[in-house]
Design a protein around this motif. Structure first.
Motif, PDB file in Angstrom:
ATOM      1  N   PHE A 211     -50.738  13.159  -7.608  1.00  0.00           N
ATOM      2  CA  PHE A 211     -51.445  14.382  -7.218  1.00  0.00           C
ATOM      3  C   PHE A 211     -51.460  14.471  -5.692  1.00  0.00           C
ATOM      4  N   PRO A 212     -51.086  15.636  -5.109  1.00  0.00           N
ATOM      5  CA  PRO A 212     -51.038  15.758  -3.638  1.00  0.00           C
ATOM      6  C   PRO A 212     -52.418  15.606  -3.007  1.00  0.00           C
ATOM      7  N   LEU A 213     -52.445  14.962  -1.845  1.00  0.00           N
ATOM      8  CA  LEU A 213     -53.671  14.825  -1.060  1.00  0.00           C
ATOM      9  C   LEU A 213     -53.681  15.939  -0.017  1.00  0.00           C
ATOM     10  N   TRP A 214     -54.280  17.073  -0.389  1.00  0.00           N
ATOM     11  CA  TRP A 214     -54.237  18.273   0.448  1.00  0.00           C
ATOM     12  C   TRP A 214     -55.257  18.220   1.565  1.00  0.00           C
ATOM     13  N   VAL A 215     -54.843  18.705   2.736  1.00  0.00           N
ATOM     14  CA  VAL A 215     -55.708  18.756   3.918  1.00  0.00           C
ATOM     15  C   VAL A 215     -55.779  20.190   4.420  1.00  0.00           C
ATOM     16  N   ILE A 216     -56.973  20.598   4.833  1.00  0.00           N
ATOM     17  CA  ILE A 216     -57.182  21.884   5.503  1.00  0.00           C
ATOM     18  C   ILE A 216     -57.388  21.609   6.986  1.00  0.00           C
TER      19      ILE A 216
ATOM     20  N   SER B 279     -56.206  28.484  10.054  1.00  0.00           N
ATOM     21  CA  SER B 279     -56.047  27.339   9.149  1.00  0.00           C
ATOM     22  C   SER B 279     -54.590  27.031   8.880  1.00  0.00           C
ATOM     23  N   ARG B 280     -54.383  25.800   8.455  1.00  0.00           N
ATOM     24  CA  ARG B 280     -53.081  25.311   8.002  1.00  0.00           C
ATOM     25  C   ARG B 280     -53.326  24.358   6.846  1.00  0.00           C
ATOM     26  N   ILE B 281     -52.542  24.485   5.786  1.00  0.00           N
ATOM     27  CA  ILE B 281     -52.665  23.616   4.630  1.00  0.00           C
ATOM     28  C   ILE B 281     -51.459  22.667   4.602  1.00  0.00           C
ATOM     29  N   TYR B 282     -51.724  21.370   4.502  1.00  0.00           N
ATOM     30  CA  TYR B 282     -50.638  20.398   4.434  1.00  0.00           C
ATOM     31  C   TYR B 282     -51.069  19.198   3.606  1.00  0.00           C
ATOM     32  N   SER B 283     -50.110  18.386   3.194  1.00  0.00           N
ATOM     33  CA  SER B 283     -50.394  17.205   2.385  1.00  0.00           C
ATOM     34  C   SER B 283     -50.042  15.946   3.173  1.00  0.00           C
ATOM     35  N   ILE B 284     -50.862  14.903   3.017  1.00  0.00           N
ATOM     36  CA  ILE B 284     -50.587  13.635   3.710  1.00  0.00           C
ATOM     37  C   ILE B 284     -49.969  12.600   2.762  1.00  0.00           C
ATOM     38  N   GLY B 285     -49.740  12.970   1.506  1.00  0.00           N
ATOM     39  CA  GLY B 285     -49.154  12.035   0.552  1.00  0.00           C
ATOM     40  C   GLY B 285     -49.610  12.366  -0.851  1.00  0.00           C
ATOM     41  N   LYS B 286     -49.435  11.414  -1.761  1.00  0.00           N
ATOM     42  CA  LYS B 286     -49.806  11.607  -3.159  1.00  0.00           C
ATOM     43  C   LYS B 286     -50.554  10.394  -3.687  1.00  0.00           C
ATOM     44  N   SER B 287     -51.330  10.641  -4.736  1.00  0.00           N
ATOM     45  CA  SER B 287     -52.085   9.570  -5.383  1.00  0.00           C
ATOM     46  C   SER B 287     -51.180   8.768  -6.307  1.00  0.00           C
TER      47      SER B 287
END
Length: 486
Positions: free
Chosen positions: A95-100, A83-91
């Protein structure tokens, strides 16, 4: 009196116009936010009041946004090898938009298909965020134990965005913090008024940039309020309600059926035949995410309504997850098990190129990746396809015919480059001679008469030279012998 009659007539016309609008179900649309207002016809995205009462009892047991954030990072720590955790932006509210990302090589680019799941598009439909965390944890727990889990982890890249709309969830309403329905906020082929970039929400922009950066093959967003697998098109040219299929209609029906038939009871629906529906036939919407994905990202996206209740009690979530588990697994695995997959290479360099693949009779293209030139084309199995065409600017296209059974087909293309003058560039064969791979003597044949003429001239010169030499020999043989000085 005449003025009052005119006003009365105008009121009747307005009432008739509003009564003719299509009735929309709450699941995909709620109240239709679309409407044309002043200021150069700009498109209004503000929702009408659509705030169903959500009690504390309903909210109890759901993860808050901070708790979800902790759960996402805890997953990354528990399953670091896949797995890798990353963010594609914020609301809107930052608030971060986290992706797995889940893969056996999560930090590497590979010539493999990619799938994305998106949950909580609408703030008052939170079931998707919970189900997606169940799904991620199930894959981690069953990798190298369950065949489907192992197949998915080792042969593709899966990206999971549990919440696209954390602000709407916190506010317990449908739209984001700006009260905008994010599933009406994307550019739309049938509504040019929806294309003003100045009105695009940060969550929408994050998804659009994400699709441009990644090479997604397919996708699904999870909603609540109905039980059905919805596929494009979501709208029609004349804004009326009827079945309006996209070019890949058969493929989308197949994908939707994979999900529905694997579900506990979705395919038994009395409202939707087989548990699937064309979006425009159900009710048209404009600015939807799935149509935009298909048009601009070559990404085959479904809108999955996975719960009859928009905000079920938390005690029901384990049951909803179990009802959807095999559907989610089989839909993701269909990227590997079906369709055609391959790479596109340049004949002169042997390097991969980012060409495109098109099927004769289907007006849509799938692009190959820039890194590896790999393409992954979803297609309905059990069909004959007369021509699968690979093409790229500066190269001669190539095509082949395939019969797609129930298994996937691997198909690579090697494209011959074209010179600026339109002639095909010659490549070198194994002997080192310049030649066309298809017609070895094409160039020699084109100059055949020139070669014959040169050979004829050389033959004449040779005969003349031989005749003169023979005459000298005869003269030497019959002349009187000279004495030799001693």
């Amino acid at each position: 009196m005449a003025i009052l009659s005119f006003h009365f007539l105008l009121l009747l016309l307005l009432l008739g116009a509003f009564s003719s609008l299509p009735t929309q179900a709450a699941a995909r649309g709620g109240h239709d936010p679309s409407g044309y207002v002043g200021n150069h016809g700009s498109f209004s995205r503000n929702l009408l009041e659509d705030k169903p009462r959500i009690t504390e009892e309903m909210v109890y047991g759901y993860m808050t946004n901070p708790e979800l954030e902790v759960a996402v990072h805890a997953f990354g720590s528990r399953c670091p090898n896949i797995s890798r955790i990353y963010s594609i932006g914020k609301s809107v509210n930052n608030f971060p938009l986290w992706v797995i990302e889940i893969s056996d090589k999560p930090r590497q680019k590979e010539a493999e298909p990619a799938f994305k799941f998106i949950g909580n598009v609408h703030g008052d439909e939170p079931v998707g965020r919970e189900v997606l965390m169940h799904f991620a944890n199930w894959l981690c727990d069953n990798y190298l134990k369950d065949p489907l889990a192992t197949l998915i982890v080792e042969n593709m890249h899966l990206h999971i965005l549990p919440t696209m709309n954390p602000d709407g969830f916190a506010l317990r309403w449908r739209g984001n913090a700006n009260n905008v329905d994010l599933n009406r906020d994307f550019p739309d082929q049938f509504s040019p008024f929806n294309n003003d970039i100045n009105y695009r929400q940060p969550e929408t922009r994050a998804i659009m940039n994400w699709v441009k950066q990644e090479h997604f093959t397919a996708s699904a967003s999870l909603h609540g309020g109905a039980l059905v697998a919805n596929y494009p098109w979501d709208g029609t040219r004349d804004k009326n309600k009827y079945y309006y299929g996209c070019p890949d209609d058969k493929t989308f029906q197949y994908m939707a059926s994979v999900y529905s038939q694997s579900h506990y009871n979705m395919s038994l629906s009395k409202e939707f035949e087989g548990g699937i529906t064309n979006g425009a036939f159900w009710y048209p919407i404009y600015g939807g995410m799935q149509d935009w994905n298909y048009i601009h990202g070559s990404c085959f996206e479904l809108t999955l309504e996975i719960s009859d209740t928009k905000w079920p009690k938390a005690a029901e979530l384990p049951v909803i997850w179990e009802h959807n588990r095999m559907s989610m697994l089989n839909l993701v695995a269909s990227l590997i098990k079906s369709g055609i997959h391959g790479r596109i290479f340049a004949a002169d360099t042997g390097r991969p190129i980012s060409g495109s693949v098109m099927i004769k009779g289907i007006d849509s293209k799938v692009r190959a990746s820039r890194t590896y030139g790999d393409y992954h084309r979803m297609l309905a199995p059990g069909e004959k396809y007369e021509a699968v065409v690979a093409s790229m600017e500066g190269f001669r296209p190539k095509s082949t015919r395939i019969v797609l059974e129930q298994e996937a087909v691997n198909l690579d293309f090697i494209l011959d480059p074209i010179e600026p003058d339109g002639q095909m560039k010659l490549t070198r064969n194994d002997c080192g001679c310049p030649c066309d791979n298809d017609k070895l003597f094409h160039v020699q044949e084109a100059h055949l008469w020139l070669y014959i003429l040169v050979l004829f001239v050389l033959l004449i010169l040779y005969l003349l030279f031989k005749r003169k030499t023979a005459s000298r020999l005869l003269t030497y043989r019959y002349s009187p012998r000279r004495p030799i000085a001693v």
